[in-house]
Design an enzyme around this catalytic site. Sequence first.
Site, PDB file in Angstrom:
ATOM      1  N   ARG A 111       0.812  -1.236   0.000  1.00  0.00           N
ATOM      2  CA  ARG A 111       0.000   0.000   0.000  1.00  0.00           C
ATOM      3  C   ARG A 111       0.838   1.274   0.000  1.00  0.00           C
ATOM      4  NH1 ARG A 111      -3.132  -2.954   3.895  1.00  0.00           N
ATOM      5  NH2 ARG A 111      -4.813  -4.029   2.817  1.00  0.00           N
ATOM      6  N   LYS A 133       1.127  11.195 -11.274  1.00  0.00           N
ATOM      7  CA  LYS A 133       0.284  10.240 -11.999  1.00  0.00           C
ATOM      8  C   LYS A 133       1.133   9.023 -12.332  1.00  0.00           C
ATOM      9  CE  LYS A 133      -3.348  12.897 -14.266  1.00  0.00           C
ATOM     10  NZ  LYS A 133      -3.901  13.377 -15.547  1.00  0.00           N
ATOM     11  N   GLU A 175       5.192  18.408 -25.239  1.00  0.00           N
ATOM     12  CA  GLU A 175       4.620  18.706 -23.912  1.00  0.00           C
ATOM     13  C   GLU A 175       5.069  20.094 -23.435  1.00  0.00           C
ATOM     14  OE1 GLU A 175       2.323  16.790 -22.639  1.00  0.00           O
ATOM     15  OE2 GLU A 175       2.806  14.658 -22.800  1.00  0.00           O
ATOM     16  N   LYS A 217       3.820  22.800 -14.213  1.00  0.00           N
ATOM     17  CA  LYS A 217       3.198  21.534 -13.802  1.00  0.00           C
ATOM     18  C   LYS A 217       2.959  21.536 -12.291  1.00  0.00           C
ATOM     19  CE  LYS A 217       2.353  16.928 -14.327  1.00  0.00           C
ATOM     20  NZ  LYS A 217       2.453  15.732 -15.121  1.00  0.00           N
ATOM     21  N   GLU A 227      -7.184  15.935 -10.036  1.00  0.00           N
ATOM     22  CA  GLU A 227      -7.975  16.289 -11.216  1.00  0.00           C
ATOM     23  C   GLU A 227      -9.468  16.332 -10.891  1.00  0.00           C
ATOM     24  OE1 GLU A 227      -5.927  14.702 -14.766  1.00  0.00           O
ATOM     25  OE2 GLU A 227      -7.917  14.417 -15.588  1.00  0.00           O
ATOM     26  N   ARG A 234      -6.248  20.452 -13.194  1.00  0.00           N
ATOM     27  CA  ARG A 234      -5.247  19.546 -13.745  1.00  0.00           C
ATOM     28  C   ARG A 234      -5.639  19.008 -15.123  1.00  0.00           C
ATOM     29  NH1 ARG A 234      -1.463  15.123 -10.673  1.00  0.00           N
ATOM     30  NH2 ARG A 234      -0.281  14.647 -12.542  1.00  0.00           N
ATOM     31  N   ASN A 238      -4.105  18.100 -20.051  1.00  0.00           N
ATOM     32  CA  ASN A 238      -4.460  17.088 -21.042  1.00  0.00           C
ATOM     33  C   ASN A 238      -4.799  17.681 -22.407  1.00  0.00           C
ATOM     34  OD1 ASN A 238      -5.965  13.957 -20.392  1.00  0.00           O
ATOM     35  ND2 ASN A 238      -4.128  14.767 -19.438  1.00  0.00           N
ATOM     36  N   HIS A 241      -4.626  15.551 -25.482  1.00  0.00           N
ATOM     37  CA  HIS A 241      -4.378  14.167 -25.080  1.00  0.00           C
ATOM     38  C   HIS A 241      -5.547  13.219 -25.369  1.00  0.00           C
ATOM     39  CE1 HIS A 241      -0.848  15.908 -23.305  1.00  0.00           C
ATOM     40  NE2 HIS A 241      -0.482  14.800 -22.703  1.00  0.00           N
ATOM     41  N   HIS A 245      -4.264   9.982 -26.956  1.00  0.00           N
ATOM     42  CA  HIS A 245      -4.419   8.657 -26.334  1.00  0.00           C
ATOM     43  C   HIS A 245      -5.218   7.723 -27.240  1.00  0.00           C
ATOM     44  CE1 HIS A 245      -3.666  10.307 -21.983  1.00  0.00           C
ATOM     45  NE2 HIS A 245      -2.564  10.222 -22.695  1.00  0.00           N
ATOM     46  N   HIS A 258       4.588   8.892 -27.762  1.00  0.00           N
ATOM     47  CA  HIS A 258       3.544   9.627 -27.028  1.00  0.00           C
ATOM     48  C   HIS A 258       3.584  11.124 -27.366  1.00  0.00           C
ATOM     49  CE1 HIS A 258       0.854  10.942 -23.886  1.00  0.00           C
ATOM     50  NE2 HIS A 258       1.786  11.731 -23.399  1.00  0.00           N
TER      51      HIS A 258
HETATM   52  P1  NAD Z   1       9.855   6.358 -22.995  1.00  0.00           P
HETATM   53  O1  NAD Z   1       9.830   6.180 -21.551  1.00  0.00           O
HETATM   54  O2  NAD Z   1       9.411   5.241 -23.857  1.00  0.00           O
HETATM   55  O3  NAD Z   1      11.323   6.807 -23.432  1.00  0.00           O
HETATM   56  C1  NAD Z   1      11.596   7.060 -24.778  1.00  0.00           C
HETATM   57  C2  NAD Z   1      12.791   6.229 -25.292  1.00  0.00           C
HETATM   58  O4  NAD Z   1      14.008   6.851 -24.874  1.00  0.00           O
HETATM   59  C3  NAD Z   1      12.840   4.813 -24.778  1.00  0.00           C
HETATM   60  O5  NAD Z   1      13.317   3.974 -25.783  1.00  0.00           O
HETATM   61  C4  NAD Z   1      13.859   4.909 -23.639  1.00  0.00           C
HETATM   62  O6  NAD Z   1      14.465   3.685 -23.347  1.00  0.00           O
HETATM   63  C5  NAD Z   1      14.835   5.883 -24.208  1.00  0.00           C
HETATM   64  N1  NAD Z   1      15.632   6.668 -23.262  1.00  0.00           N
HETATM   65  C6  NAD Z   1      15.237   7.153 -22.084  1.00  0.00           C
HETATM   66  N2  NAD Z   1      16.195   7.965 -21.582  1.00  0.00           N
HETATM   67  C7  NAD Z   1      17.209   7.940 -22.451  1.00  0.00           C
HETATM   68  C8  NAD Z   1      18.466   8.590 -22.491  1.00  0.00           C
HETATM   69  N3  NAD Z   1      18.835   9.479 -21.563  1.00  0.00           N
HETATM   70  N4  NAD Z   1      19.282   8.329 -23.527  1.00  0.00           N
HETATM   71  C9  NAD Z   1      18.891   7.487 -24.514  1.00  0.00           C
HETATM   72  N5  NAD Z   1      17.713   6.867 -24.551  1.00  0.00           N
HETATM   73  C10 NAD Z   1      16.880   7.104 -23.527  1.00  0.00           C
HETATM   74  O7  NAD Z   1       8.956   7.627 -23.439  1.00  0.00           O
HETATM   75  P2  NAD Z   1       8.758   9.077 -22.796  1.00  0.00           P
HETATM   76  O8  NAD Z   1       8.475   9.943 -23.944  1.00  0.00           O
HETATM   77  O9  NAD Z   1       9.839   9.433 -21.863  1.00  0.00           O
HETATM   78  O10 NAD Z   1       7.441   8.895 -21.922  1.00  0.00           O
HETATM   79  C11 NAD Z   1       6.197   8.593 -22.511  1.00  0.00           C
HETATM   80  C12 NAD Z   1       5.318   7.982 -21.440  1.00  0.00           C
HETATM   81  O11 NAD Z   1       5.124   8.926 -20.396  1.00  0.00           O
HETATM   82  C13 NAD Z   1       3.945   7.616 -21.959  1.00  0.00           C
HETATM   83  O12 NAD Z   1       3.604   6.335 -21.496  1.00  0.00           O
HETATM   84  C14 NAD Z   1       3.055   8.649 -21.339  1.00  0.00           C
HETATM   85  O13 NAD Z   1       1.749   8.170 -21.131  1.00  0.00           O
HETATM   86  C15 NAD Z   1       3.751   8.936 -20.055  1.00  0.00           C
HETATM   87  N6  NAD Z   1       3.431  10.251 -19.475  1.00  0.00           N
HETATM   88  C16 NAD Z   1       3.072  10.273 -18.181  1.00  0.00           C
HETATM   89  C17 NAD Z   1       2.776  11.483 -17.578  1.00  0.00           C
HETATM   90  C18 NAD Z   1       2.427  11.525 -16.135  1.00  0.00           C
HETATM   91  O14 NAD Z   1       2.000  12.577 -15.665  1.00  0.00           O
HETATM   92  N7  NAD Z   1       2.625  10.457 -15.396  1.00  0.00           N
HETATM   93  C19 NAD Z   1       2.854  12.668 -18.315  1.00  0.00           C
HETATM   94  C20 NAD Z   1       3.237  12.594 -19.645  1.00  0.00           C
HETATM   95  C21 NAD Z   1       3.523  11.375 -20.217  1.00  0.00           C
HETATM   96  N1  GLY Z   2       0.281  14.836 -17.975  1.00  0.00           N
HETATM   97  C1  GLY Z   2      -0.994  15.129 -17.453  1.00  0.00           C
HETATM   98  C2  GLY Z   2      -1.023  15.235 -15.967  1.00  0.00           C
HETATM   99  O1  GLY Z   2      -0.031  15.011 -15.312  1.00  0.00           O
HETATM  100  O2  GLY Z   2      -2.041  15.521 -15.411  1.00  0.00           O
END
Ligand code: NAD
Ligand code: GLY
Length: 361
Positions: A111, A133, A175, A217, A227, A234, A238, A241, A245, A258
């Site tokens: 938990r 998130k 973003e 943010k 949200e 919040r 999006n 998005h 999505h 993404h």
């Molecule tokens: P990702 O995590 O897939 O990373 C992109 C690529 O870069 C991957 O192949 C990874 O292995 C590689 N990589 C990472 N760091 C590296 C580095 N320093 N050098 C070389 N390669 C590297 O994609 P992303 O764009 O970072 O994240 C997208 C994800 O984030 C989605 O799933 C999205 O839904 C999520 N997201 C979450 C939030 C949130 O608030 N939690 C907000 C926005 C996006």
């Molecule tokens: N990326 C959208 C949020 O964090 O709410």
Amino acid sequence: MESCAYPVFIGAGLLGDARVLRPFVEGGVAMLVSNETVAPLFADRVRGLLGDCRVHMVNLPDGERHKTLDSMARIINALAENRCGRDATVIALGGGVVGDVAGFAAACYQRGAGLVQIPTTLLAQVDAAVGGKTGVNHAAGKNLIGAFYQPKCVIADSDTLHSLDQRELRAGLAEVIKYGLIRDAGFFAWLEENMEKLLRRDSDALARAIGQSCRHKAAVVAADEKENTAAGGRALLNLGHTFAHAMEAALDYRALLHGEAVAVGLLMAADLSRRMGWLGDGAVARIERIIGEAGLPASPPAAMTVEKFLRFMPMDKKSRGGKMRLVLLEEIGRARVVADHDADGLRATLRAFTAERRGGV
Ligand code: NAD
Ligand code: GLY
């Protein structure tokens, strides 16, 4: 809000600074979660910061397609098999995928174990790692399973971005552009002026873009962590998005990164905002120009159809009472969540951005 208050360290060389990580691994036990691409680059450096801690490690396969309950279960299993207690700290080292999966595992294990985010993509440094998130995808939709769970701290070392693929850097910029669009017209104008510097990774420009994005943010999340604010809050983060999505899920997380999906979604949201009579042609043209200059895609992959958009968009987590809610733009720098968007306008936007317009290509 107490649960939202934690430090976000941003700067070059932080993974060489022994002071940043160890104080946040309170129980002295760490579960380092990374992936097969990122671990060889930075895991040793992170281990080096953990000194006297007992450190375990899980390496996930790379890619959005692995943002699943199976990956989350691997982390939970590793925590249990190594007899970690709730005072263990999950350290997410990687992009948004690793951060979201590892964060969700930390939220669920006993938990709530400790969590530290070490984002290594631009997208994760400006968005995913901050705000709590966490979650995984489901075949029916993106991020359908998850929890709000705040980390103890975020460590964004801009030096890690040097090894990032240019396509991934561009995806992160989507973003960054989003923050300008939803709440900071001055920042949007600065991005228009400085896009070339950002693309060649000028360190001052990147530091400003990351810092400003994280400030936006943090302010939004502090005001509406879960949200709940109907009128916006919040949910404004999006922008674009709901379209993005839907594309990601409909195309099985393979066709677009993404951030690329978000870029197309920003353009679609701008188009619908114009159809609603809110956004002028000049503003839409500026948005199209900056997305183009960032080298981001301007239209969905050809496999995307109106029908696919309409199947996946209602699964969006902003939907209420079965009604879709969309984030639209009143002007550059001001966004609003609407439940009463013009349904004909939405169809027209979907048609304009899909193969139907191009004669079924
Ligand atoms: P990702 O995590 O897939 O990373 C992109 C690529 O870069 C991957 O192949 C990874 O292995 C590689 N990589 C990472 N760091 C590296 C580095 N320093 N050098 C070389 N390669 C590297 O994609 P992303 O764009 O970072 O994240 C997208 C994800 O984030 C989605 O799933 C999205 O839904 C999520 N997201 C979450 C939030 C949130 O608030 N939690 C907000 C926005 C996006
Ligand atoms: N990326 C959208 C949020 O964090 O709410």
